[in-house]
Design an enzyme around this catalytic site. Structure first.
Site: not given
Length: 213
Positions: A79, A146, A176
């Protein structure tokens, strides 16, 4: 759908091990930790770590090196945080290059989630910045885009951001939602808006609000 998350700067190795144990007990998809916690045995749960976290103000080559080292140490998902200031300034080519540098460092098989700090972009520019940042991240090789680190003062995930992100990227790219998700109702709303993964630090409490079936 859940990434059970522990990214507190004061977290210890014992805290990380406890987080992994809880992730296994809950049966979530992944456990998301700081890269300094690697190597760590996560059992059947997918190991995930962050890169360029939480500010995104690291040089792209530093993010790439951090991500590559994490993969070599056992991570299967990364991430990464973009330079949000570049997106605020409309420098989307820089966002693209940042993501591409990390993608090339980790290879095609590792899942790459790109954190765009959607609340900050919405506040500073508007939905168009969220959309274009998401598009450029996807073009550069993001597996998922995300919403948030959960550390930015502008806030975390929102239904508006997820809807904009979902509309901006191909169906093959996941969304996400992460940051400030504390109830089953909030999680359900984000999934209905298009989220395909949820980053939760209070996974047990959130999941307890859903029916067992």
């Amino acid at each position: 759908m859940v990434d059970h998350t522990l990214l507190a700067p004061e977290a210890t190795r014992d805290d990380a091990l406890a987080c992994v144990a809880e992730a296994v007990d809950l049966g979530v998809y992944a456990v998301c930790l700081s890269p300094s916690m690697l190597p760590i045995d996560t059992g059947a749960v997918t190991p995930c770590v962050v890169a360029g976290f939480p500010s995104g103000k690291h040089h792209s080559l530093v993010k790439a090196s951090e991500a590559r080292l994490a993969v070599d140490s056992g991570a299967r998902e990364i991430d990464m945080v973009i330079d949000v200031g570049a997106a605020v300034a409309g420098l989307y080519d820089e966002v693209f290059a940042d993501v591409l540098t990390v993608r090339e460092a980790i290879g095609a098989d590792v899942v790459l989630k790109v954190i765009i700090e959607s609340a900050a972009l919405l506040a500073a520019v508007g939905p168009e910045a969220v959309a274009e940042t998401s598009r450029r991240a996807a073009q550069a090789g993001a597996s998922l885009v995300k919403t948030s680190t959960g550390f930015h003062p502008a806030g975390g995930a929102s239904v508006q951001a997820v809807e904009v992100m979902r509309a901006a990227v191909p169906a093959s790219v996941g969304i996400k939602a992460s940051g400030g998700i504390r109830t089953a109702e909030a999680a359900a709303d984000l999934v209905a808006a298009g989220a395909t993964r949820l980053g939760l630090s209070r996974s047990r409490d959130v999941l307890a609000g859903f029916p067992d079936d």
